[in-house]
Design a protein around this motif. Structure first.
Motif, PDB file in Angstrom:
ATOM      1  N   ARG A 105     -65.779 -62.369  11.983  1.00  0.00           N
ATOM      2  CA  ARG A 105     -67.125 -62.814  12.335  1.00  0.00           C
ATOM      3  C   ARG A 105     -67.953 -61.685  12.933  1.00  0.00           C
ATOM      4  O   ARG A 105     -69.182 -61.758  12.960  1.00  0.00           O
ATOM      5  N   ALA A 106     -67.297 -60.638  13.384  1.00  0.00           N
ATOM      6  CA  ALA A 106     -68.001 -59.475  13.931  1.00  0.00           C
ATOM      7  C   ALA A 106     -68.233 -58.413  12.846  1.00  0.00           C
ATOM      8  O   ALA A 106     -68.591 -57.283  13.153  1.00  0.00           O
ATOM      9  N   GLU A 107     -67.975 -58.790  11.579  1.00  0.00           N
ATOM     10  CA  GLU A 107     -68.146 -57.887  10.432  1.00  0.00           C
ATOM     11  C   GLU A 107     -67.183 -56.699  10.496  1.00  0.00           C
ATOM     12  O   GLU A 107     -67.496 -55.600  10.040  1.00  0.00           O
ATOM     13  N   VAL A 108     -65.998 -56.925  11.060  1.00  0.00           N
ATOM     14  CA  VAL A 108     -64.957 -55.900  11.100  1.00  0.00           C
ATOM     15  C   VAL A 108     -63.967 -56.205   9.979  1.00  0.00           C
ATOM     16  O   VAL A 108     -63.467 -57.335   9.874  1.00  0.00           O
ATOM     17  N   ALA A 109     -63.686 -55.196   9.158  1.00  0.00           N
ATOM     18  CA  ALA A 109     -62.820 -55.392   7.993  1.00  0.00           C
ATOM     19  C   ALA A 109     -61.373 -55.088   8.328  1.00  0.00           C
ATOM     20  O   ALA A 109     -61.064 -54.242   9.184  1.00  0.00           O
ATOM     21  N   SER A 110     -60.488 -55.751   7.657  1.00  0.00           N
ATOM     22  CA  SER A 110     -59.047 -55.506   7.798  1.00  0.00           C
ATOM     23  C   SER A 110     -58.664 -54.247   7.027  1.00  0.00           C
ATOM     24  O   SER A 110     -59.502 -53.607   6.376  1.00  0.00           O
ATOM     25  N   SER A 111     -57.413 -53.912   7.042  1.00  0.00           N
ATOM     26  CA  SER A 111     -56.925 -52.842   6.181  1.00  0.00           C
ATOM     27  C   SER A 111     -57.008 -53.319   4.733  1.00  0.00           C
ATOM     28  O   SER A 111     -56.903 -54.518   4.460  1.00  0.00           O
ATOM     29  N   PRO A 112     -57.202 -52.411   3.777  1.00  0.00           N
ATOM     30  CA  PRO A 112     -57.410 -52.820   2.389  1.00  0.00           C
ATOM     31  C   PRO A 112     -56.128 -53.254   1.688  1.00  0.00           C
ATOM     32  O   PRO A 112     -55.033 -52.805   2.016  1.00  0.00           O
ATOM     33  N   VAL A 113     -56.312 -54.141   0.729  1.00  0.00           N
ATOM     34  CA  VAL A 113     -55.230 -54.543  -0.172  1.00  0.00           C
ATOM     35  C   VAL A 113     -55.749 -54.346  -1.590  1.00  0.00           C
ATOM     36  O   VAL A 113     -56.774 -54.929  -1.966  1.00  0.00           O
ATOM     37  N   GLN A 114     -55.072 -53.522  -2.369  1.00  0.00           N
ATOM     38  CA  GLN A 114     -55.526 -53.234  -3.728  1.00  0.00           C
ATOM     39  C   GLN A 114     -54.728 -54.038  -4.752  1.00  0.00           C
ATOM     40  O   GLN A 114     -53.516 -54.184  -4.628  1.00  0.00           O
ATOM     41  N   VAL A 115     -55.447 -54.535  -5.752  1.00  0.00           N
ATOM     42  CA  VAL A 115     -54.816 -55.242  -6.863  1.00  0.00           C
ATOM     43  C   VAL A 115     -55.384 -54.696  -8.164  1.00  0.00           C
ATOM     44  O   VAL A 115     -56.495 -54.149  -8.199  1.00  0.00           O
ATOM     45  N   ARG A 116     -54.617 -54.833  -9.233  1.00  0.00           N
ATOM     46  CA  ARG A 116     -55.071 -54.423 -10.554  1.00  0.00           C
ATOM     47  C   ARG A 116     -55.404 -55.672 -11.370  1.00  0.00           C
ATOM     48  O   ARG A 116     -54.616 -56.628 -11.405  1.00  0.00           O
ATOM     49  N   VAL A 117     -56.581 -55.677 -11.961  1.00  0.00           N
ATOM     50  CA  VAL A 117     -56.999 -56.821 -12.780  1.00  0.00           C
ATOM     51  C   VAL A 117     -57.208 -56.346 -14.209  1.00  0.00           C
ATOM     52  O   VAL A 117     -57.628 -55.212 -14.454  1.00  0.00           O
ATOM     53  N   LYS A 118     -56.911 -57.221 -15.151  1.00  0.00           N
ATOM     54  CA  LYS A 118     -57.099 -56.924 -16.577  1.00  0.00           C
ATOM     55  C   LYS A 118     -57.894 -58.084 -17.193  1.00  0.00           C
ATOM     56  O   LYS A 118     -57.313 -59.109 -17.562  1.00  0.00           O
ATOM     57  N   PRO A 119     -59.213 -57.923 -17.298  1.00  0.00           N
ATOM     58  CA  PRO A 119     -60.034 -59.012 -17.831  1.00  0.00           C
ATOM     59  C   PRO A 119     -59.734 -59.288 -19.305  1.00  0.00           C
ATOM     60  O   PRO A 119     -59.272 -58.416 -20.041  1.00  0.00           O
ATOM     61  N   LEU A 120     -60.022 -60.507 -19.722  1.00  0.00           N
ATOM     62  CA  LEU A 120     -59.989 -60.853 -21.136  1.00  0.00           C
ATOM     63  C   LEU A 120     -61.273 -60.355 -21.800  1.00  0.00           C
ATOM     64  O   LEU A 120     -62.228 -59.984 -21.106  1.00  0.00           O
ATOM     65  N   PRO A 121     -61.331 -60.326 -23.128  1.00  0.00           N
ATOM     66  CA  PRO A 121     -62.559 -59.848 -23.793  1.00  0.00           C
ATOM     67  C   PRO A 121     -63.795 -60.592 -23.288  1.00  0.00           C
ATOM     68  O   PRO A 121     -63.782 -61.828 -23.221  1.00  0.00           O
ATOM     69  N   PRO A 122     -64.840 -59.872 -22.921  1.00  0.00           N
ATOM     70  CA  PRO A 122     -66.051 -60.526 -22.407  1.00  0.00           C
ATOM     71  C   PRO A 122     -66.775 -61.295 -23.500  1.00  0.00           C
ATOM     72  O   PRO A 122     -66.536 -61.089 -24.697  1.00  0.00           O
TER      73      PRO A 122
END
Length: 407
Positions: A105-122
């Motif tokens: 609520r104070a606009e403080v971010a956590s440590s990052p978590v990265q994920v890989r996404v593979k979209p379907l054909p747009p």
């Protein structure tokens, strides 16, 4: 006066205090929240849905996803009430990195978590593969499917051999599961065209290139149109128009200030042709076109303003034609239509799309092989305010007709 001054100061103080509070974070706690946990990814058309578990933190406000599309940084947010965030706008099916942050609520971010996404054909690519193009009167017709209901733009290009460049001739915006449109106003000579699809993130498909020859047509000269009801020749006012067994054909007439000639005077608005009221239907309105022509298409403009898709504006009708109007057996049905409101809203409710469509006029194309006729008759079946009713009236602001003139 003193009391008024105190009251005014109190109001101003409260107003500016609230305005200033809105610029501050909701909380002053600068402790970063714990990161999201257990992310899972589902690929979607040009997008991905990322689900996760939230940390047990009373100070949590939302989850932010950061990613890039075509080198431009993007972000998506999801409140702490949800357990997933959607990232969209990808124009390919390659893997992309998305960084997730839990934000307090104070606009403080956590440590990052990265994920890989593979979209379907747009959606643009599915629409591109579905394109079906054919020559049409005055241009070309494009049919397509859009099963993902993506918000797309279909761009039509024409090659200018003199300038040696492509120029834009039409943009068609769409978001439903299938559709078609026609590009008009093109010369009846072989030309080179191109079509590509783009979306709101400026992703673009390849360009489909093709050659075709638009079918010749011209707008019929309205100054040659004649009212058979007014002239009483060569079409009789009532019989022998094509008859419906058991149904009496009644004389439509017109209100004194709304003569039939207004239907082709070039003025679109809250005027036109208006039959007399409380008529049994169907009502037949015969017109002499002044020339014999194969009708390719016609466009009608409703009575505008508060009357669109209402009152006496046409809802269902047929168009009949002949070259020997005194022979009741010579009339052939050229067209049958039920006007559709783009929004599908009920009677009396119109969207901006409805208003724009009515202002632009509704266009109806006749099939290839329609016979050439000089005389037509509009069979009024019902109006918007009397759908399926047995009585009613009709008003139309303007009509325009295109086709090929025959000798």
């Amino acid at each position: 006066m003193k009391r008024f001054h105190i009251l005014l100061c109190t109001i101003l103080t409260a107003f500016f205090a609230c305005k200033q509070d809105q610029l501050k974070p909701i909380s002053g706690d600068k402790t970063p929240p714990n990161p999201i946990m257990n992310p899972t990814v589902i690929g979607m058309a040009g997008a991905a849905e990322i689900s996760y578990s939230l940390p047990d933190d009373q100070n949590l406000s939302y989850v932010r996803a950061e990613f890039e599309i075509n080198g431009v940084k993007k972000e998506a947010k999801s409140s702490y009430f949800k357990r997933s965030v959607r990232v969209e706008g990808f124009g390919d099916t390659a893997e992309h990195t998305v960084t997730l942050y839990a934000v307090s609520r104070a606009e403080v971010a956590s440590s990052p978590v990265q994920v890989r996404v593979k979209p379907l054909p747009p959606a643009i690519w599915k629409v591109y593969k579905s394109l079906d193009v054919a020559e049409a009167f005055g241009g070309l017709q494009v049919k397509f499917s859009n099963e993902d209901r993506g918000k797309i733009v279909i761009v039509t290009l024409l090659y200018d051999p003199a300038a040696k460049e492509w120029r834009n001739v039409n943009n068609f915006y769409y978001g439903l599961d299938s559709g078609r449109f026609t590009v008009r106003g093109l010369q009846p000579v072989k030309q080179q065209f191109g079509i590509y699809i783009k979306d709101r993130w400026d992703n673009k498909s390849d360009t489909l290139r093709f050659e075709l020859t638009p079918i010749y047509e011209e707008e019929l000269d309205k100054s040659k149109f004649m009212s058979a009801m007014k002239k009483k020749y060569p079409i009789p006012q009532v019989a022998p128009l094509p008859k419906t067994p058991g149904v009496k054909i009644v004389e439509p007439g017109n209100l004194s200030s709304w003569p039939i000639d207004n239907m082709w005077n070039g003025i679109i608005g809250n005027e036109g042709y208006h039959t007399t009221e409380n008529k049994d239907v169907p009502v037949w309105i015969p017109i002499d076109l002044g020339v014999k022509a194969v009708i390719s298409r016609y466009k009608i403009w409703q009575r505008q303003a508060a009357y669109i898709y209402n009152h006496g504006n046409p809802h269902e009708w047929e168009l009949w034609g002949t070259n020997t109007p005194t022979d009741v057996n010579s009339w052939v049905k050229l067209d049958h239509q039920i006007m559709e409101k783009p929004s599908g809203l009920p009677l009396g409710q119109n969207s901006n799309e409805d208003i724009d469509a009515a202002a632009a006029g509704q266009e109806y194309e006749l099939p290839v092989g329609t016979p050439a006729v000089r005389y037509i008759a509009w069979k009024h079946i019902d109006s918007w305010a009397a759908v399926d009713g047995i009585i009613g009236h009709l008003h139309i602001s303007e009509i325009a007709i295109w086709g090929q003139i025959k000798k």
